[in-house]
Design a protein around this motif. Structure first.
Motif, PDB file in Angstrom:
ATOM      1  N   LEU A  95       5.646  30.685  -0.757  1.00 51.44           N
ATOM      2  CA  LEU A  95       5.389  31.490   0.407  1.00 51.44           C
ATOM      3  C   LEU A  95       4.336  30.962   1.203  1.00 51.44           C
ATOM      4  N   LYS A  98       5.848  27.839   2.781  1.00 51.44           N
ATOM      5  CA  LYS A  98       6.729  28.119   3.717  1.00 51.44           C
ATOM      6  C   LYS A  98       5.596  28.553   5.009  1.00 51.44           C
ATOM      7  N   ASP A  99       4.664  29.183   4.898  1.00 53.43           N
ATOM      8  CA  ASP A  99       3.716  29.470   5.927  1.00 53.43           C
ATOM      9  C   ASP A  99       3.217  28.190   6.594  1.00 53.43           C
TER      10      ASP A  99
END
Length: 113
Positions: A95, A98-99
């Protein structure tokens, strides 16, 4: 009648003539592991949960909601098994990557003037 090479010799030549790609890109080349990015986001909760968090902050448990949620996460992590903790850490890493990629792409498409 054409002479052909024995099968084993042909296979050996074919293996040596395969295409070898130089300068292959690895995941770490695309997504740097050391770079992180922080930006504000909202977590949607109902008013009852918000009121309980606010009450805990008012009791002096933490100084603000961000620290309160971080503290709750740390306490929850302590109760995870080693297997769950490893899965949790891998998911967080994905995550975070992804950010980083989303924010980097957004900044590349909207350069500051």
């Amino acid at each position: 009648m054409a002479l052909t090479r024995p099968r084993k010799e042909r296979e050996k030549l074919e293996a040596n003539n395969r295409i070898h790609v130089k300068n292959q890109v690895s995941r770490s080349d695309i997504v740097p592991e050391s770079d992180t990015i922080t930006f504000p986001v909202n977590i949607r909760v109902d008013n009852h949960i918000r009121n309980q968090v606010t009450a805990l902050i008012n009791l002096g448990i933490e100084s603000n909601m961000k620290r309160m949620v971080a503290d709750m996460i740390e306490k929850e992590k302590e109760s995870l098994t080693e297997s769950q903790l490893n899965r949790f850490e891998r998911m967080v890493k994905i995550l975070e990557e992804k950010d980083y990629m989303a924010k980097s792409l957004k900044e590349d498409n909207n350069p500051k003037q």
